[in-house]
Design a protein around this motif. Structure first.
Motif, PDB file in Angstrom:
ATOM      1  N   ALA A 747       0.835  -1.205   0.000  1.00  0.00           N
ATOM      2  CA  ALA A 747       0.000   0.000   0.000  1.00  0.00           C
ATOM      3  C   ALA A 747       0.870   1.254   0.000  1.00  0.00           C
ATOM      4  O   ALA A 747       0.564   2.238  -0.695  1.00  0.00           O
ATOM      5  CB  ALA A 747      -0.923  -0.007   1.219  1.00  0.00           C
ATOM      6  N   LEU A 748       1.968   1.231   0.756  1.00  0.00           N
ATOM      7  CA  LEU A 748       2.865   2.387   0.779  1.00  0.00           C
ATOM      8  C   LEU A 748       3.586   2.561  -0.549  1.00  0.00           C
ATOM      9  O   LEU A 748       3.894   3.683  -0.961  1.00  0.00           O
ATOM     10  CB  LEU A 748       3.886   2.217   1.911  1.00  0.00           C
ATOM     11  CG  LEU A 748       3.406   2.684   3.284  1.00  0.00           C
ATOM     12  CD1 LEU A 748       4.239   2.063   4.392  1.00  0.00           C
ATOM     13  CD2 LEU A 748       3.450   4.205   3.369  1.00  0.00           C
ATOM     14  N   SER A 749       3.855   1.452  -1.237  1.00  0.00           N
ATOM     15  CA  SER A 749       4.513   1.544  -2.546  1.00  0.00           C
ATOM     16  C   SER A 749       3.616   2.241  -3.562  1.00  0.00           C
ATOM     17  O   SER A 749       4.091   2.942  -4.462  1.00  0.00           O
ATOM     18  CB  SER A 749       4.878   0.148  -3.049  1.00  0.00           C
ATOM     19  OG  SER A 749       5.813  -0.469  -2.200  1.00  0.00           O
ATOM     20  N   LYS A 750       2.298   2.053  -3.426  1.00  0.00           N
ATOM     21  CA  LYS A 750       1.347   2.643  -4.369  1.00  0.00           C
ATOM     22  C   LYS A 750       1.058   4.104  -4.044  1.00  0.00           C
ATOM     23  O   LYS A 750       0.770   4.904  -4.932  1.00  0.00           O
ATOM     24  CB  LYS A 750       0.039   1.839  -4.353  1.00  0.00           C
ATOM     25  CG  LYS A 750       0.181   0.409  -4.850  1.00  0.00           C
ATOM     26  CD  LYS A 750      -1.123  -0.360  -4.689  1.00  0.00           C
ATOM     27  CE  LYS A 750      -0.969  -1.810  -5.103  1.00  0.00           C
ATOM     28  NZ  LYS A 750      -2.218  -2.596  -4.863  1.00  0.00           N
ATOM     29  N   TYR A 751       1.117   4.435  -2.767  1.00  0.00           N
ATOM     30  CA  TYR A 751       0.753   5.791  -2.347  1.00  0.00           C
ATOM     31  C   TYR A 751       2.006   6.661  -2.343  1.00  0.00           C
ATOM     32  O   TYR A 751       2.929   6.445  -1.565  1.00  0.00           O
ATOM     33  CB  TYR A 751       0.124   5.748  -0.952  1.00  0.00           C
ATOM     34  CG  TYR A 751      -0.381   7.099  -0.487  1.00  0.00           C
ATOM     35  CD1 TYR A 751      -1.603   7.593  -0.940  1.00  0.00           C
ATOM     36  CD2 TYR A 751       0.353   7.861   0.405  1.00  0.00           C
ATOM     37  CE1 TYR A 751      -2.069   8.832  -0.514  1.00  0.00           C
ATOM     38  CE2 TYR A 751      -0.111   9.087   0.834  1.00  0.00           C
ATOM     39  CZ  TYR A 751      -1.316   9.577   0.382  1.00  0.00           C
ATOM     40  OH  TYR A 751      -1.782  10.805   0.807  1.00  0.00           O
TER      41      TYR A 751
END
Length: 868
Positions: A747-751
């Motif tokens: 999720a952090l990679s996408k945001y």
């Protein structure tokens, strides 16, 4: 972007933790206490991946609890006495003490390199004089309390290790360490009276609701409580023909079993089917008769070679020796022959049983071999009494009593009660409770162990060594040039004066079973500042809140420790009312690896195997290698992986992450290079996320309650992951926590937004990783501007509002078939949901040209459209 370098990062943070005394427990702390402990290792000289997994699991719990605000005790020591050190000394010409302490030095360094959150200030080895001095003091306290005694007993003798073994240390008739076939011998032995606590040990298992069920069951079976009948078969008034070995009258005159033969049975309902009595080869009658009968003595000698385990005895051919003696059946006019049989054990019951062949397979095999009667007395449901017979298999099921006079027509339980009442009325016995558990023989004929603090005086008998003369210290100047215990041959150790009368006496040269060393070490860890045994500290820290170790210790170490804490309590050395040393127990799975063999059948270390096209070959000889079964890592099979190699190549965090992430902790985990590389790639991914974050003026712990859109989505993902990560650690489901950490990382990679929400999510991620990959967590925490050390940062708190869904995805059916999904607000009115469903492109295409007859909306569940 700077690459993550574990070889530089990990030592840096380990030095910082040590400098700040981060993991040193404070006995005076006012925080709630939590005691985390893993079964301490034997100093073999090398750590293995099993060590890594065991201690990594305990480390996750210790670090997590510290982050939750607990004062955590997480110590380390060494289970250092035992035969391997003595055998090594014999083989190399060295000394067990030197070998042991050198191995401790070799193992301590890699243990520290793994970054375990251990309180090293409390480290000790059980071979330290200070430790075994206190163990000798405990032995004397137990003796004073009646929990220690000596007697001549038949023991399990290991002919390779040349020492006595407890029953629990005999596995399938072989020594638990040497693998040699165990023999039986009569020797004077010291015993711990564990049977004093049979009922308490059994009842206490019901309170251990955080123990594995399988371990509690194993202990229940080992303690082996049974309700039955203790009774006496009286001697027959007349001796039968042919003449027995000795007449009943003569036997009575020998002062052996004057009134008959005592037996214990759990099946008195089958007494009418009794056809013989069987005695152990070690029963007093058998011993007495063997003195004058060489054939019987030879029979007893053969029986002693079978082995000591119940499994060995069950598998052995049934052998008997007819004494010619007869006893009276309690309910009939019949007499029963008395045999000596190899399947009867003296250590269970009275060493005598009545044989009921129809309903016990062992008895049936014996009866068929020696032509003894077989009379069924339990009729299975649906069988005709006139036709029911016993052939090769005994009937052991339920049924109705028959061929049994006053018991006829009763069920098994009814018949048991009636038979006991009748025997009691006749004055021949009574209903009793017995236990399978036997006292713990602790005398070992070896040097490298805790000396037993006893002096044998020809006038005073066994005399305790006065407390002011402790310790009885092991002499260093010993020789292993002859078999047996070198303490017996030492010029000064053995010969002393009696402390009572001053006469010439001999010191006890046996040492204590090393399982005694590990039966109270967890209490010793509680004390500090060189105190030998701190009652107040031990009472405050115990029981251990979370204990981690192998299931192979279910009956040995774990049962003995439960006995020891009760003994310490009752001797006034420990304030622990329950007597339970371990409140929570987790038994981890093993680390496994494929076995490799070359063309000559030699085992090959995995690190020496390389791929050459479609083949595997040895690096050194270039011989073709075959990949075999995946089994527990074993030195003998050479399918081991050296943790030092993993640390050197990938870092300690990767080794820790792999053993915690690949499978549920209670199951085995197969070591694989792909798995290790996956852990390494994940480590780099986390570092890349942190390195590519422009750290704004926000704490990685701060929250942004006003987040919307993508930021709100990330906040929800972070807190949902945190809830599941926490639950996974609490439930010892580390692999599920790891799965959620992966989800949050993705999720952090996408945001990509560089804002307070990203910092909050990163703060949750890094603190969640800290129990698993603590060095990476510290480096990331510092890079994000976290306050202080990540190891001392509080565990992140879940925001309940982020767990509440504000939308729901509903399946849409058309005429009963699922055609689409729609995502709508949780509070969306029904009419708007209907409109949303009808406008969904796939649904609109299907119903084009049709008339919608009905729309059924089940809130939060489904939308069903009926059209034609």
């Amino acid at each position: 972007m700077a690459a993550y370098n574990p070889s530089a990062t990990e030592p840096k943070w380990q030095a910082r933790w040590e400098a700040d005394d981060v993991f040193t427990a404070d006995n005076a702390s006012l925080k709630p206490k939590f005691y985390a402990l893993e079964m301490f290792p034997y100093p073999s000289g090398r750590i293995h991946m099993g060590h890594v997994r065991n201690y990594a699991m305990g480390d996750v719990v210790a670090r997590y609890k510290r982050a939750q605000g607990f004062e955590v005790l997480h110590p380390m020591g060494w289970d250092a006495f035992g035969m391997p050190a003595e055998n090594a000394a014999i083989e190399t010409g060295g000394h067990p003490k030197d070998w042991t302490y050198a191995n401790i030095e070799q193992m301590r360094a890699p243990m520290k390199r793994l970054g375990f959150a251990l309180d090293w200030s409390r480290e000790f080895a059980t071979c330290d004089v200070d430790y075994y001095t206190e163990q000798q003091r405990i032995f004397l306290k137990f003796w004073e309390r009646g929990l220690v005694y000596s007697k001549t007993a038949k023991v399990n003798w290991d002919p390779v290790d040349m020492t006595v073994l407890a029953n629990e240390q005999v596995i399938d008739g072989k020594g638990w360490r040497s693998g040699a076939t165990v023999e039986q011998r009569d020797m004077e032995q010291w015993f711990y009276k564990i049977t004093e606590y049979s009922e308490e040990l059994l009842g206490g298992l019901d309170t251990l609701d955080r123990w594995p069920d399988k371990v509690r069951l194993m202990q229940r079976n080992w303690i082996g409580k049974s309700e039955g009948l203790s009774m006496r078969f009286e001697w027959s008034e007349t001796d039968p023909e042919p003449t027995p070995l000795v007449s009943t009258a003569q036997l009575i005159s020998f002062e052996v079993c004057r009134d008959g033969i005592e037996i214990y049975t759990t099946r008195p309902d089958t007494l009418f089917g009794a056809s013989f009595l069987a005695l152990s080869p070690d029963h007093p009658i058998a011993k007495k008769l063997a003195r004058t009968n060489p054939d019987l003595q030879d029979f007893r000698t053969e029986c002693a070679k079978i082995g000591t385990s119940e499994e060995d005895i069950a598998k052995a051919p049934k052998l008997g020796f007819d004494t010619g003696l007869r006893v009276q059946h309690p309910f009939t006019d019949e007499t029963l022959p008395v045999w000596i049989a190899n399947f009867v054990l003296m250590r269970y019951g009275t060493g005598a049983v009545f044989g009921q062949p129809a309903h016990d397979q062992r008895d049936l095999d014996f009866a068929r071999k020696y032509g003894l009667p077989v009379t069924p007395v339990i009729l299975p449901d649906g069988e005709d009494a006139k036709d029911f017979t016993i052939e090769d298999d005994a009937y052991v099921g339920e049924g109705t009593l028959y061929n049994s006079d006053f018991l006829n027509g009763l069920s098994k339980d009814e018949a048991i009660a009636a038979a006991i009442a009748k025997i009691d009325e006749m004055g021949l016995g009574e209903g009793t409770t017995q236990y399978r558990l036997r006292d713990w023989g602790v005398s070992r004929q070896r040097y490298w162990g805790c000396p037993i603090p006893v002096i044998h005086c020809p006038e005073c008998g066994a005399v305790p060594v006065p407390e002011d003369q402790l310790p009885v210290e092991l002499p260093y100047d010993i020789e292993f040039d002859s078999p047996g215990n070198p303490l017996d041959r030492h010029p000064t150790f053995k010969h002393v004066s009696c402390p009572k009368c001053g006469a010439d006496a001999e010191r006890e040269t046996d040492t204590l079973d090393t399982f005694g060393d590990s039966s109270w070490y967890f209490a010793k860890f509680a004390g500090k500042d060189g105190q030998p045994f701190d009652k107040a500290a031990a009472s405050a820290w115990l029981p251990v809140d979370q204990y981690v170790g192998g299931v192979e210790h279910a009956v040995l170490h774990l049962l003995y420790s439960r006995f020891f804490t009760r003994g310490l309590r009752d001797c006034g050395l420990l304030d622990l009312p329950s007597g339970e040393p371990f409140a929570g127990l987790f038994t981890q799975g093993m680390v496994t690896h494929a076995v490799y063999t070359d063309e000559d059948g030699e085992y090959v270390v995995p690190a020496e195997v390389i791929e050459d096209g479609n083949m595997l070959i040895r690096m050194d000889t270039k011989k073709v290698v075959t990949r075999g079964d995946v089994i527990k890592m074993s030195k003998s099979k050479k399918n081991t992986v050296d943790p030092n190699d993993i640390i050197e190549t990938y870092g300690a965090d990767v080794a820790r992450w792999f053993v915690l992430s690949d499978s549920p902790p209670e199951r085995d985990v197969e070591w694989s290079e792909d798995g290790v590389r996956g852990a390494w790639n994940f480590q780099k991914k986390v570092w890349r996320i942190v390195e590519t974050t422009d750290v704004p003026d926000h704490s990685p712990m701060a929250a942004d309650p006003d987040a919307t859109g993508g930021a709100l989505t990330l906040r929800r993902a972070a807190h949902k992951a945190l809830e599941k990560i926490t639950a996974g650690i609490e439930a010892f489901r580390f692999n599920t926590s790891v799965a959620q950490i992966y989800e949050l990382t993705n999720a952090l990679s996408k945001y990509k937004a560089q804002d307070a929400v990203r910092m909050e999510a990163l703060g949750i991620l890094i603190r969640s990783i800290a129990p698993f990959m603590p060095h990476l967590a510290e480096e990331c925490w510092a890079g994000l501007g976290g306050d202080g050390l990540c190891a001392t940062a509080p565990w992140p708190q879940v925001d309940p509002a982020m767990l509440v869904e504000d939308s729901v995805t509903l399946p849409v059916q058309v005429n009963g078939k699922r055609r689409a999904e729609i995502t709508v607000a949780m509070d969306m009115p029904k009419a708007e949901i209907e409109a949303c469903a009808l406008s969904e492109p796939n649904v609109a295409k299907i119903i084009d040209g049709q008339t919608v007859r009905k729309i059924i909306v089940v809130p939060g569940r489904i939308v069903n459209i009926v059209a034609s």
